[in-house]
Design an enzyme around this catalytic site. Sequence first.
Site, mmCIF file in Angstrom:
data_model
loop_
_atom_site.group_PDB
_atom_site.id
_atom_site.type_symbol
_atom_site.label_atom_id
_atom_site.label_comp_id
_atom_site.label_asym_id
_atom_site.label_seq_id
_atom_site.Cartn_x
_atom_site.Cartn_y
_atom_site.Cartn_z
ATOM 1 N N GLU A 1 -5.359 -8.459 0.170
ATOM 2 C CA GLU A 1 -6.071 -8.194 1.428
ATOM 3 C C GLU A 1 -7.534 -7.924 1.134
ATOM 4 O O GLU A 1 -7.865 -7.226 0.169
ATOM 5 C CB GLU A 1 -5.516 -6.954 2.161
ATOM 6 C CG GLU A 1 -4.237 -7.186 2.903
ATOM 7 C CD GLU A 1 -3.736 -5.937 3.624
ATOM 8 O OE1 GLU A 1 -4.567 -5.095 4.046
ATOM 9 O OE2 GLU A 1 -2.508 -5.811 3.743
ATOM 10 N N GLU B 1 0.799 -1.229 0.000
ATOM 11 C CA GLU B 1 0.000 0.000 0.000
ATOM 12 C C GLU B 1 0.832 1.280 0.000
ATOM 13 O O GLU B 1 0.790 2.064 0.965
ATOM 14 C CB GLU B 1 -0.986 0.006 1.176
ATOM 15 C CG GLU B 1 -1.997 -1.104 1.089
ATOM 16 C CD GLU B 1 -3.189 -0.903 2.016
ATOM 17 O OE1 GLU B 1 -3.213 0.080 2.776
ATOM 18 O OE2 GLU B 1 -4.116 -1.725 1.959
#
Length: 487
Positions: free
Chosen positions: A392, A203
Amino acid sequence: MSDKVSRRQFAKIAGLSAAGVASPLEMADAKPAAAARNAGGFPAGFVWGTATSSYQVEGAVNEDGRGASIWDSFTRIPGKIEDGTNGDRANEHYHRYKEDIALIRELGCKAYRFSVAWPRLFPDGDGKPNPKGLDFYNRLIDELLKNGIEPWLTLYHWDLPQSLQDRFGGWRSTETCKIFGDYAACVAEHLTDRVKNVFTLNESGRFVYFGYGIGIDAPGLTLPRAEVNQIRHNSALAHGLAVQAVRAHGRRGTKVGPAENIDACAPAIDTPENVRAAEIALREMNAGYLNVIMEGRYTDAFLKFAGRDAPKYTDAELKIISSPVDFLGLNIYAPQNYVVASDQGPGFMPLPIPKSFPHMNSDWLRIGPETLYWVPKLAAKIWKTDAIYISENGTSGEDQVTPDGKIYDTDRIMYLRNYLAQLQRATEEGVPVRGYFLWSLMDNFEWVFGLGKRFGLYHVNFDTQVRTPKLSASFYRNVIAKNAAGV
Ligand code: BG6
């Protein structure tokens, strides 16, 4: 609009600018069945996993020569973490990893995504590797394999060595990128005899903007837009250098790719025009990181929007950034943009999100199961990839322990059932999603929320460190056993 929702939305805009006695597991009547082919289920060989990250679970921050990370420092600044906690102890996974691996096995997962703590391997970020740090990951990997679980390793899940922050300003400097490449080479050299899949950075979209733009993640800086854009560019460069390091130093055949919180765009209504608009939006809203990685250039709209604040770069850097990857890891939790076609600008219009839009136990976590259909489908088309992993997905929940000692998290089950049904819909249409990593194996240290948000399939009592399966653990076990979402 709540603070947390606006935080996540803001980051995306910036992206363009850049118990009981009987365990709930026993309540599940699923007997692990042979994985079905794609008849009403996921493709054979679909990878089912769970995920955690080093700072969020390991604890043991001062043990065996680990150096300090920016999160060790950041959590010490009063007011930064909602409940005043930190990752000093977290889940004590550093010591309890065998117990935790048994929990993964109980679910029937054949894959586990974890991250290496860079300061455990290199206390100062660079120099000579710390043998005790390496030893921990060797033991972890061996224990996973002993239990029939494939290790999926993330190189960077935000715990930058503090020394690199002090010496170079962290990701503000390309020095840190180069040192990250060396660290990646070391990991590849020592661990890819057993680790077959490596995620580079987790991320970038979040840690760059939250950490350097609005100061709510480590290192807690609030820099001007031009600098944030440059730092995002540096993170893409670090990704590219890591890809090259894995190729040069890893075992042949080691696969490598990003794990990015893609700005999730979906058509507001499924019409051909809106679908096309969502496709354009997905590319443009992810222009600052994923698109430059996949295409090797910044889009015209991105550069125009950034104007004088656009990052400075060379062609040679773009080449490194776009080093070919083996897969695309996408972290997808919530819809970011519902779009419709527009004849203005790049051809799409993101719609305002009403205040009444439903969300889960985290304000930012809007419920949009169809994102697990649209986003991989459009991403595969735009970037012509044949391997996508949902690196995720999951949700926080209130997760009250009832007097019978159990946690009936039917809200999490609702969330997962709906998201997985949409993911299955995608795979049934041939979208190349090869696996799914549920966030998270167990409750852990949730960054700014401290221990206040619970995302785990296993409940953790942070006083006693007792892990208790929630009802959703039974649900997920059943999904895996049947290789199908409709359970
Ligand atoms: C993802 C991160 O953004 O979301 C995880 O990769 C994190 O590390 C998860 O735990 C939940 O985020 P938050 O902000 O609610 O703790």
